[in-house]
Design a protein around this motif. Structure first.
Motif, PDB file in Angstrom:
ATOM      1  N   MET A  96     -12.750   0.874  10.871  1.00 21.60           N
ATOM      2  CA  MET A  96     -12.867   1.896   9.394  1.00 21.60           C
ATOM      3  C   MET A  96     -11.386   0.739   8.727  1.00 21.60           C
ATOM      4  O   MET A  96     -11.525   1.127   7.892  1.00 21.60           O
ATOM      5  CB  MET A  96     -12.795   3.110   9.277  1.00 21.60           C
ATOM      6  N   GLN A  97     -10.497   1.545   9.258  1.00 20.47           N
ATOM      7  CA  GLN A  97      -9.322   0.917   8.699  1.00 20.47           C
ATOM      8  C   GLN A  97      -8.816  -0.216   9.023  1.00 20.47           C
ATOM      9  O   GLN A  97      -8.065  -0.809   7.525  1.00 20.47           O
ATOM     10  CB  GLN A  97      -7.126   1.762  10.153  1.00 20.47           C
ATOM     11  N   ALA A  98      -9.467  -1.273  10.003  1.00 22.24           N
ATOM     12  CA  ALA A  98      -8.848  -2.458   9.370  1.00 22.24           C
ATOM     13  C   ALA A  98     -10.110  -3.276   8.508  1.00 22.24           C
ATOM     14  O   ALA A  98      -9.663  -3.262   7.646  1.00 22.24           O
ATOM     15  CB  ALA A  98      -9.140  -3.020  10.606  1.00 22.24           C
ATOM     16  N   ARG A  99     -11.128  -2.064   8.110  1.00 25.88           N
ATOM     17  CA  ARG A  99     -12.214  -3.019   6.936  1.00 25.88           C
ATOM     18  C   ARG A  99     -11.389  -2.583   5.560  1.00 25.88           C
ATOM     19  O   ARG A  99     -11.017  -3.170   4.323  1.00 25.88           O
ATOM     20  CB  ARG A  99     -13.501  -2.382   7.126  1.00 25.88           C
ATOM     21  N   TYR A 100     -11.235  -1.038   5.714  1.00 23.09           N
ATOM     22  CA  TYR A 100     -10.749  -0.425   4.649  1.00 23.09           C
ATOM     23  C   TYR A 100      -9.196  -1.205   4.131  1.00 23.09           C
ATOM     24  O   TYR A 100      -9.053  -1.346   2.749  1.00 23.09           O
ATOM     25  CB  TYR A 100      -9.953   0.869   4.418  1.00 23.09           C
ATOM     26  N   ALA A 101      -8.073  -1.493   4.717  1.00 22.98           N
ATOM     27  CA  ALA A 101      -7.448  -2.535   4.620  1.00 22.98           C
ATOM     28  C   ALA A 101      -7.756  -3.746   3.717  1.00 22.98           C
ATOM     29  O   ALA A 101      -7.022  -4.309   2.496  1.00 22.98           O
ATOM     30  CB  ALA A 101      -6.309  -2.679   6.041  1.00 22.98           C
TER      31      ALA A 101
END
Length: 913
Positions: A483-488
């Motif tokens: 999720m962190q990678a996608r939101y970034a």
């Protein structure tokens, strides 16, 4: 280091943390005072969040004892409330220090979550209660205990017989190892019994604590707890014993007097109260028969430095010199045996047989030592698990202990014709179920945490449900990273992070310059603002909330499943507790026998011959502690023989009178003979070429000088009190070691006391004894006392110097070489020169007739024996003349009568000469 206690944020509602109005208590302080009132005399550790807080007098005591800063919190009756606190995670360290100073502590925990209290209203207080009372005699935690020493709680009860006889009932328990012993003694024997058991805490009734006869002794102990009369109620003792052990009658425990049962029940009641309902499993009470062990009074234990030196250190003691054990349980058992040598020849012989077997099998002995090193302390692990203070590593200790039992058995089966002691040990090692070992091996992971609350101690593949829950937990964390990678990527903010804390849970964090973008369309439809800080802005999303819930649920469920498995394994351990404790004690016995064998081989010790005679013959005897110290310095010990056995025609042991200079080794020689007897009756080999010891029932040693200023006793008074105890108690089976009796007073007073003491030992006590002295006149006694043997420590003069040869030979010394010793000590040359001049003048006065005069003319030194006293001898001629002279009344006589009387006296004197 001074530690500043920082109060934790209050875990209760705001009302609990609010300052108290003058004259009114907060709900939290009302709760504290109520709990404190229920536990008088204890320091109350009151849980508040991450700290244990102490208030009022408790805070002042703890602040001084622990070196922590005393603060204040609110007011009570117009006065500031003193307060200090310790962090929960480091509380064991502080408990250890408080217990070491003799304090007792009640641990009060939060019994509910603060959120539950808030639901009841803003003024509700978190429920708290005392879950345990920590006292010096009821410890179980590994970091609070000395691994090499027992931790005994001793209960003392008293009963007065109808005839006026007074007896004390004793019960001593180590809840960390489940040991439970009972016995009786007379009040006069209590000091010696306390010195032998060496309890960490003593409990007595209020009445006994204030007793005029033994109250002073009890109050001088470091940790003694007086309790109310009901704890020592003999009428309910049997019922309380049955209740604790869940039996219908105590008859199955063997012979037990009512007084012993009273003390045992008192100890169990105290344990019940301090453990707050958690009953540690204990072995049934084992009764100690009177006279089963060698009696050693406190002064003798101190003089011989058995377990501690005179300075209080273990290093340098006999125990330190003998302890070659490799397990904590073995070290504890060795200390027990050294403190209480046996008097039963059969049991001593069985112990010696076991040591002999290991002496003869070098390869087996060394292989077994390696196996024993892997044997954990199963008894203490079981105790912690039983009272809910154990962890995964304690379960692993039981697993590894059973595995070590298999390894030890594999080695012991190679011993040809094992003696009885080894057979019993092997039978005990067979008892634990190997199914338990296999189950624990499958269940426990390789890397175990200290606390079960940390989780992660169950091996993967042991429980399918747990594995599934862990997978969900771990995969959810991977989802967070994705999720962190996608939101970034979606926000083009490469520094975007998903973080976690205990207040917000999971949140999205960006720098302040990117925060505005996430709060503006179209990103504000996805990101929900939570918190703005100086340099960061925090957000959440609906998706992140769902993932967080799954992670929290999976983590809590995984820990819950592990705790259920832990409880199940603990129950299995409890069910096998008796067998595991039996095996644990077998390991200790095996370790002691093997260690004593290694000691014998390494230091060339011999197997003693122990029997029921009055023999005491030692060839090539050495002092075990001094010999090891000399070896470390590359020197050798000068061995000496002694023989106190009855001489032909006599039924009592000899007395050796030893003369010689200071520093020649008299005290060492005295002590080494006492230690050899003690080691032999403990069941070990001895530092000698050969030794035959007739069982000694009491050992007395009066060596060295010390005062007792606290009780108003000078050095000489202490010496006389100890000598009196010896002369009043020693029987023909006793071994008595005396050094320099009478040297603390004037020369002729001291000589008289020493003279009379020797005669009393010879005629009345009839015991085997070693008596060292500088009163050379005493050697003349050998002409009259048939069992007195003169020995001296050999020295040699060389060019004005004295050379100590440390050899004990028949004969007597005529000089003490005190001036030579003084010169070696560094006295100024002028003092040495003057001392030699004074000595020459004194020696010019012929004192050689002194001893002969005492022998020939002064029977006043004769001591009444236990036989009826003989008629006093008739007065001598000189006494008759003095008596006649005393009858004359010159004032009533005429000159003629006075002259006739004078001629008559002169004629009588001439006839006598």
């Amino acid at each position: 280091m001074t530690i500043h206690a920082v109060p934790a944020p209050p875990s209760d509602p705001a009302s609990e943390a609010a300052a108290e109005a003058p004259g009114r208590l907060t709900p939290m302080m009302e709760q504290y005072l109520e709990i404190k009132a229920a536990h008088p005399g204890l320091l109350l550790f009151y849980r508040m969040g991450d700290f244990y807080e102490l208030f009022f007098e408790d805070a002042e005591i703890a602040s001084q004892a622990l070196g922590i800063v005393l603060t204040k919190r609110g007011k009570h009756l117009g006065q500031d409330i003193p307060m200090c606190g310790v962090p929960v995670e480091r509380s064991d360290d502080y408990l250890h220090r408080l217990i070491a100073k003799g304090h007792r502590v009640a641990v009060c925990e939060q019994m509910e979550d603060p959120a539950a209290a808030r639901k009841r209203g803003n003024k509700s207080v978190v429920k708290r209660d005392v879950v345990r009372v920590v006292t010096p005699g009821t410890l179980t935690e590994e970091n609070l205990l000395d691994a090499r020493a027992n931790n005994y709680l001793l209960a003392i009860g008293r009963a007065r017989g109808s005839s006026g006889s007074d007896r004390l009932g004793l019960a001593w328990i180590d809840i960390s190892t489940a040991e439970f012993s009972i016995g009786e003694c007379a009040p006069a024997e209590l000091g010696a019994t306390l010195a032998r058991i060496n309890p960490n805490e003593v409990i007595v009734s209020d009445a006994l604590y204030g007793d005029a006869e033994i109250g002073d002794m009890l109050r001088s102990l470091p940790a003694v707890t007086p309790l109310t009369r009901d704890v020592f109620d003999g009428a309910t003792a049997e019922r309380r014993l049955c209740d604790y052990f869940a039996v219908a009658t105590v008859d199955g425990f063997g012979t037990m007097t009512r007084l012993e049962a009273t003390a045992a029940a008192a100890a169990l009641t105290y344990i019940d109260r301090t453990q707050v309902g958690k009953r540690p499993p204990l072995a049934p009470p084992a009764r100690e028969s009177s006279g089963a062990t060698l009696a050693i009074d406190p002064a003798t234990r101190a003089n011989l430095e058995l377990t501690r030196t005179l300075s209080g250190e273990r290093r340098g003691s006999l125990l330190d010199a003998l302890d070659c054990t490799v397990t904590a349980a073995g070290s504890r058992l060795l200390a027990q045996r050294l403190a209480a040598p046996l008097t039963d020849v059969g049991t001593i012989t069985r112990r010696l047989d076991a040591v002999s077997a290991f002496v003869a099998e070098a390869a087996l002995r060394e292989g077994l030592r390696a196996t024993l090193r892997a044997a954990p302390d199963m008894a203490r692990a079981l105790a912690r698990l039983a009272v809910g203070r154990g962890g995964p590593r304690d379960l692993a200790s039981l697993r590894d202990g059973v595995a070590a039992a298999d390894s030890a058995l594999a080695i012991l089966t190679g011993m040809p014709s094992p003696p009885t002691e080894i057979d019993e040990i092997m039978a005990a090692l067979h008892r634990p179920s190997r199914v338990l070992k296999d189950e624990f091996s499958r269940a426990l992971a390789d890397d175990l945490p200290l606390s079960r609350r940390d989780g992660g101690f169950v091996r993967e593949g042991y429980d399918a449900d747990l594995d599934e829950t862990r997978a969900l937990r771990d995969q959810s964390r991977q989802v967070v990273a994705a999720m962190q990678a996608r939101y970034a990527e979606e926000t083009t903010i490469k520094t975007l992070k998903i973080r976690h804390n205990n207040v917000l849970g999971y949140f999205v964090e960006v720098t302040a310059q990117h925060g505005e973008r996430l709060m503006a369309p179209p990103l504000n439809a996805l990101f929900i603002h939570r918190q703005t800080l100086a340099g960061q802005v925090r957000f959440t999303t609906a998706e992140l909330g769902e993932v967080e819930a799954r992670i929290a649920n999976a983590g809590e469920r995984a820990l819950g499943l592990e705790l259920e498995i832990f409880d199940r394994l603990t129950q299995q351990a409890a069910a096998a507790g008796d067998d595991l404790r039996t095996a644990a004690h077998a390991f200790a016995r095996l370790d002691v026998a093997n260690a004593l064998a290694k000691l014998a081989v390494d230091h060339d010790y011999a197997r003693p011959e122990v029997d029921d005679s009055l023999a005491f013959a030692i060839e090539g005897g050495r002092h075990p502690v001094v010999e090891q110290a000399l070896k470390r310095d590359g020197q050798s010990f000068i061995a000496n023989a002694s023989d106190l056995s009855p001489v032909p025609g006599q039924s009592k042991g000899q007395i050796w009178l030893i003369t010689g200079p200071n520093m020649a080794g008299k005290s060492t020689f005295l002590r080494q003979n006492a230690l050899i007897a003690l080691m032999a009756q403990m069941g070990g080999f001895v530092p000698a070429r050969r030794a035959r010891i007739g069982v000694v029932d009491r050992l007395f040693s009066r060596v060295g000088a010390a005062d007792d200023l606290a009780r108003g006793r000078s050095t000489f008074m202490v010496e006389m009190v100890e000598t009196a105890a010896i002369l009043n108690q020693a029987s023909e089976r006793a071994l008595v070691i005396l050094d320099e009796i009478g040297r603390g007073t004037a020369t002729f007073d001291g000589l008289s006391i020493a003279w009379a003491t020797i005669e009393h030992l010879h005629d009345a006590n009839g015991c085997r004894s070693l008596f060292a002295t500088h009163y050379h006149e005493l050697t003349a006694l050998s002409a009259r006392l048939p069992r007195l043997f003169n020995a001296t420590v050999r020295v040699k003069e060389w060019h004005g110097d004295v050379v100590f040869l440390h050899e004990v030979l028949p004969g007597s010394a005529d000089r003490s070489y005190g001036i030579q010793v003084a010169r070696l000590a560094g006295l100024p040359p002028a003092v040495i020169t003057r001392a030699k001049s004074v000595l020459a003048k004194l020696e010019a006065q012929d004192r050689s007739d002194t001893a002969r005069a005492l022998i020939d003319d002064l029977p006043l030194f004769a001591v009444p024996s236990r036989a009826p006293a003989a008629e006093p001898p008739p007065p001598g001629p000189g006494e008759q003349l003095l008596a006649e002279l005393d009858k004359l009344q010159p004032d009533e006589m005429s000159p003629r009568e006075a002259l006739d009387a004078l001629y008559a006296l002169k004629k009588a004197a001439a006839e006598e000469n």
